[in-house]
Design an enzyme around this catalytic site. Sequence first.
Site, mmCIF file in Angstrom:
data_model
loop_
_atom_site.group_PDB
_atom_site.id
_atom_site.type_symbol
_atom_site.label_atom_id
_atom_site.label_comp_id
_atom_site.label_asym_id
_atom_site.label_seq_id
_atom_site.Cartn_x
_atom_site.Cartn_y
_atom_site.Cartn_z
ATOM 1 N N LYS A 1 0.830 -1.216 0.000
ATOM 2 C CA LYS A 1 0.000 0.000 0.000
ATOM 3 C C LYS A 1 0.858 1.256 0.000
ATOM 4 C CE LYS A 1 -4.340 -1.580 1.894
ATOM 5 N NZ LYS A 1 -5.402 -1.333 2.852
ATOM 6 N N LYS B 1 -11.397 -4.225 -2.112
ATOM 7 C CA LYS B 1 -12.492 -3.260 -2.267
ATOM 8 C C LYS B 1 -12.016 -1.828 -2.505
ATOM 9 C CE LYS B 1 -13.866 -3.813 2.298
ATOM 10 N NZ LYS B 1 -12.612 -3.734 3.052
ATOM 11 N N LYS C 1 -5.156 -9.775 -5.668
ATOM 12 C CA LYS C 1 -6.328 -10.015 -4.830
ATOM 13 C C LYS C 1 -7.474 -9.079 -5.221
ATOM 14 C CE LYS C 1 -6.970 -8.090 -0.875
ATOM 15 N NZ LYS C 1 -7.007 -7.580 0.497
HETATM 16 N N1 AQP Z 1 -10.030 -11.125 -2.194
HETATM 17 C C1 AQP Z 1 -10.288 -11.661 -1.012
HETATM 18 N N2 AQP Z 1 -10.437 -12.992 -0.882
HETATM 19 C C2 AQP Z 1 -10.693 -13.566 0.321
HETATM 20 N N3 AQP Z 1 -10.834 -12.850 1.456
HETATM 21 C C3 AQP Z 1 -10.712 -11.511 1.376
HETATM 22 N N4 AQP Z 1 -10.799 -10.536 2.293
HETATM 23 C C4 AQP Z 1 -10.578 -9.353 1.697
HETATM 24 N N5 AQP Z 1 -10.365 -9.516 0.387
HETATM 25 C C5 AQP Z 1 -10.427 -10.855 0.154
HETATM 26 C C6 AQP Z 1 -11.102 -10.765 3.703
HETATM 27 O O1 AQP Z 1 -12.215 -9.956 4.050
HETATM 28 C C7 AQP Z 1 -12.061 -9.490 5.400
HETATM 29 C C8 AQP Z 1 -12.161 -8.004 5.457
HETATM 30 O O2 AQP Z 1 -11.213 -7.469 4.567
HETATM 31 P P1 AQP Z 1 -10.616 -6.014 4.676
HETATM 32 O O3 AQP Z 1 -11.707 -5.050 4.847
HETATM 33 O O4 AQP Z 1 -9.565 -5.986 5.717
HETATM 34 O O5 AQP Z 1 -9.790 -5.933 3.327
HETATM 35 P P2 AQP Z 1 -10.071 -5.563 1.801
HETATM 36 O O6 AQP Z 1 -11.486 -5.835 1.399
HETATM 37 O O7 AQP Z 1 -9.011 -6.220 1.058
HETATM 38 O O8 AQP Z 1 -9.919 -3.999 1.831
HETATM 39 P P3 AQP Z 1 -8.941 -3.062 1.063
HETATM 40 O O9 AQP Z 1 -9.060 -1.724 1.681
HETATM 41 O O10 AQP Z 1 -9.157 -3.163 -0.413
HETATM 42 O O11 AQP Z 1 -7.537 -3.650 1.415
HETATM 43 P P4 AQP Z 1 -6.360 -3.999 0.456
HETATM 44 O O12 AQP Z 1 -5.940 -2.712 -0.166
HETATM 45 O O13 AQP Z 1 -5.383 -4.573 1.411
HETATM 46 O O14 AQP Z 1 -6.799 -4.964 -0.570
HETATM 47 C C9 AQP Z 1 -10.682 -9.991 5.870
HETATM 48 O O15 AQP Z 1 -10.855 -11.170 6.613
HETATM 49 C C10 AQP Z 1 -9.965 -10.284 4.590
HETATM 50 O O16 AQP Z 1 -8.980 -11.284 4.750
#
Ligand code: AQP
Length: 334
Positions: A112, A200, A197
């Site tokens: 990030k 969101k 990955k």
């Molecule tokens: N792609 C994914 N596949 C499986 N599990 C996922 N999680 C997130 N993305 C995937 C799991 O969902 C929970 C909450 O996630 P989060 O809010 O911490 O992370 P995010 O959706 O990945 O949000 P961001 O802001 O977009 O983060 P980055 O930039 O890191 O990708 C967690 O249990 C997570 O493992």
Amino acid sequence: MTRIFSGIKPTGHLTLGNYLGAVRQWVKTDQHRGDALFCVVDLHALTVDHDPARVRRLSRQAATLLLAAGLDPTCCTLFVQSHVAEHTRLAYLLECTATDGEMRRMIQYKEKAARERATGGSVRLSLLTYPVLMAADILAYGADEVPVGDDQAQHVELTRDLAMRFNQRYGHAFTVPRAVLPDVAARVMDLQDPLSKMGKSHAETSGIVYLLDDADVVRRKVMRAVTDSGSEVAYDRETQPGVANLLEILAACKGGDSKPDELAAGYDSYGALKKDTAEAVVEVLRPVRERHAELCAEPGYVDEVLRAGAERARGVARPTVDGAYRAIGLLPPV
Ligand code: AQP
């Protein structure tokens, strides 16, 4: 009784990755098999460039979607992180336990921070220290288990290290938790870039299925998913990451004992696999979208769930955090 804690950050609209990797197991099993607390971790959304009104809106939307997905406030505790001061109270003590080197080794920080720098932004100090706040989120509740997707496993490992170090130095204060990952779809990949990955907060959205996408949008995104250059449908994450991702999504949506490698045997074309995957996703998301629309019509209900949730969470966390303050050498207030 097993104590379970997990959270979701309001950095964007919830995705299929969030649902299959985390939320679905919270709903289907976790809330029924232990004392489960789930949290919209809004403070974590402030670690990157943010719009205050959007974070507020997304926090409410995330809580509403968690209820729509099936979290039941009579079975679990749902609340917003910033409503419970114990998280930040404890985070400071854990900052005094963690090291600078440990923080800089976190993969999410590296990725990030690189993303922020590449777009000319500055890197907030809280991005570096956010895993410590996440450790506080978990340790404050004495959680035994943390159901998460694969991307959060490293942060749970750090949480374990900090808990053990603190306990060793100052006497037992924390339960040492463990991460629990789903059997399939622990890392749902971006449909347009199956090596990344599905996240969101990502700017390019055509490969991301959001829980609130309507059925036709879901179908379009899945049908346009990047597949691989061959034509055989096989489950191999290394050589066929796009197809493997679709097979995992399909297996997770079908539930039961469905396994991606076994499903692969039933397909002889990418088109048929995409079509079935699209329909399976549409069916999984349909009730969530419908219930979300109903809940939006009763905001007072969501507010009340969050108020009661925060009250219960405070009661659980305070004795643990007070205990940690005493253990580390701080004079209790008189
Ligand atoms: N792609 C994914 N596949 C499986 N599990 C996922 N999680 C997130 N993305 C995937 C799991 O969902 C929970 C909450 O996630 P989060 O809010 O911490 O992370 P995010 O959706 O990945 O949000 P961001 O802001 O977009 O983060 P980055 O930039 O890191 O990708 C967690 O249990 C997570 O493992």
